[in-house]
Design an enzyme around this catalytic site. Structure first.
Site, PDB file in Angstrom:
ATOM      1  N   ASP A 131     -51.001  35.750  33.339  1.00  0.00           N
ATOM      2  CA  ASP A 131     -51.105  36.954  32.518  1.00  0.00           C
ATOM      3  C   ASP A 131     -50.563  38.171  33.263  1.00  0.00           C
ATOM      4  O   ASP A 131     -51.303  38.931  33.889  1.00  0.00           O
ATOM      5  CB  ASP A 131     -52.570  37.167  32.104  1.00  0.00           C
ATOM      6  CG  ASP A 131     -52.741  38.294  31.098  1.00  0.00           C
ATOM      7  OD1 ASP A 131     -51.736  38.983  30.797  1.00  0.00           O
ATOM      8  OD2 ASP A 131     -53.872  38.483  30.614  1.00  0.00           O
ATOM      9  N   TYR A 231     -56.998  42.592  20.871  1.00  0.00           N
ATOM     10  CA  TYR A 231     -56.337  43.890  20.823  1.00  0.00           C
ATOM     11  C   TYR A 231     -57.012  44.784  19.786  1.00  0.00           C
ATOM     12  O   TYR A 231     -57.659  44.314  18.856  1.00  0.00           O
ATOM     13  CB  TYR A 231     -54.856  43.729  20.453  1.00  0.00           C
ATOM     14  CG  TYR A 231     -54.033  43.041  21.511  1.00  0.00           C
ATOM     15  CD1 TYR A 231     -53.663  43.703  22.675  1.00  0.00           C
ATOM     16  CD2 TYR A 231     -53.600  41.718  21.349  1.00  0.00           C
ATOM     17  CE1 TYR A 231     -52.895  43.078  23.647  1.00  0.00           C
ATOM     18  CE2 TYR A 231     -52.835  41.085  22.317  1.00  0.00           C
ATOM     19  CZ  TYR A 231     -52.489  41.775  23.459  1.00  0.00           C
ATOM     20  OH  TYR A 231     -51.731  41.157  24.420  1.00  0.00           O
TER      21      TYR A 231
END
Length: 376
Positions: A131, A231
């Site tokens: 990531d 998100y």
């Protein structure tokens, strides 16, 4: 034995490098051969001698490094001359910024490169070590507070002296993702009184666990304001108006604001208007981490410190590059983990395009743009 090439970043302001001596050792131990362009790590304080000691071969030029490369590791997208020098079918892995840097994306496709965007690595448990957005955002949040301290004309911690008490700085962090949480932690370590806001309900507990106070309109819309991927959703105009009123009142009491809000594939949302900036105390500082994607703050400018009615707006683009040694080390580890997906159990180059991580990150293949979100 698949060959990985690492060349020097040539984009202005980019001082990171896509592999460090530590990750070169890991890649070689995993069965790769590594070629590094001379000087590739110099801007991040990694000398050529350390790469050589780690087992890498040194190439005099980028063209020399790329000539034999099956895989190319980069921080940003390679520039046109490097793309032209790629072997047909070479694999390119980088932070490609595919939504904004369409020119590089199309050049990679035209060259026949198989390109993977590290931004698109899915946020799943299996991919945590890959990531890159999180590893770089973590350092950006830290560096944002350091830049704020540099621009701020007062002390961060409370100081009790014989001459009187210096009050602590009040820091407000807008957006409590990876960058925001690190900004909170850093400001707290420096002794500031910290508050933070985010539209995601899960952020409240995270903010409070770091010793900061959470500031938000906590209505029903707020409770549903997070996507399955973690998100923030774009909020209704009604909610934005209520939140803006709350934030506007809070801003008047703050010394430093750090804005970190980004929505993948879209311009950064505007969080602070010119009127809100003007309402802050003279000498206050705002750091806009999102300035490269349009900015969260009215008046912020890439790589500039703008002063608006006594308030400094710090708009340094690419904050991770301002801490290039550590940013390169973390990014290099992300790429080393990703490299394991590109070979089979015998160490031969054989990416499994049905693998959920590769499938999500693939942006060009077979002479065309391959990602559904980028077509058309």
């Amino acid at each position: 034995m698949p060959v990985i090439a690492v060349t020097r970043e040539r984009r202005p302001g980019e001082s990171r490098v896509a592999a460090v001596p530590e990750t070169v050792k890991r890649l070689i131990a995993a069965g790769f051969s590594v070629i590094v362009e001379a000087g590739a790590g110099a801007a991040a304080s990694y000398p050529d001698a350390d790469y050589k000691a780690a087992g890498a071969s040194l190439a005099k030029t980028a063209r020399d490094a790329l000539a034999k490369a099956d895989i190319v590791f980069h921080v940003r997208a390679p520039e046109a001359a490097e793309i032209a020098a790629l072997k047909t079918g070479a694999i390119v892995v980088a932070l490609l910024d595919p939504h904004q840097d369409r020119k590089s994306l199309e050049a990679l496709a035209k060259k026949g490169a198989t390109a993977f965007a590290m931004e698109f690595v899915p946020r799943i448990t299996r991919a945590q070590a890959m990531d890159a957005l999180s590893s770089q955002a973590n350092l950006a949040g830290y560096r944002a507070v350091i830049e704020a301290a540099e621009a701020y004309g007062k002390a961060f911690p409370m100081m009790m002296t014989a001459a009187g008490t210096v009050p602590p700085a009040k820091v407000f962090v807008m957006g409590a993702g990876v960058a925001g949480l690190q900004a909170i932690a850093t400001a707290r370590r420096l002794g500031a009184v910290v508050t933070a806001t985010d539209v995601r309900p899960a952020a409240k507990e995270q903010v409070e666990s770091l010793g900061a106070k959470f500031v938000a309109v906590e209505d029903e819309e707020f409770k549903q304001a997070e996507t399955a991927a973690g998100y923030a959703k774009e909020m209704s105009q009604e909610y934005q108006a209520k939140q803006a009123a709350l934030v506007s009142d809070h801003l008047k009491k703050q010394d430093i604001v750090v804005t970190t809000a980004l929505i993948p594939g879209r311009p950064a949302p505007k969080l602070l208007s010119a009127q809100q900036v003007a309402s802050m105390k003279p000498g206050s500082v705002i750091v806009d981490i999102a300035v490269e994607q349009g900015g969260n703050v009215a008046g912020s400018r890439p790589d500039q410190i703008v002063e608006a009615q006594g308030v400094k707006i710090v708009g340094y683009a690419n904050l991770p590059a301002r801490i290039a040694y550590d940013a390169s080390a973390l990014y290099g580890r992300n790429l080393a983990a990703f490299a394991g997906l590109l070979v089979d159990k015998d160490g031969k180059l054989a990416p499994d395009f049905d693998d959920e991580i590769l499938k999500a990150a693939l942006v060009t293949k077979g002479g065309a743009v391959a990602h559904p979100a980028l077509k058309g």
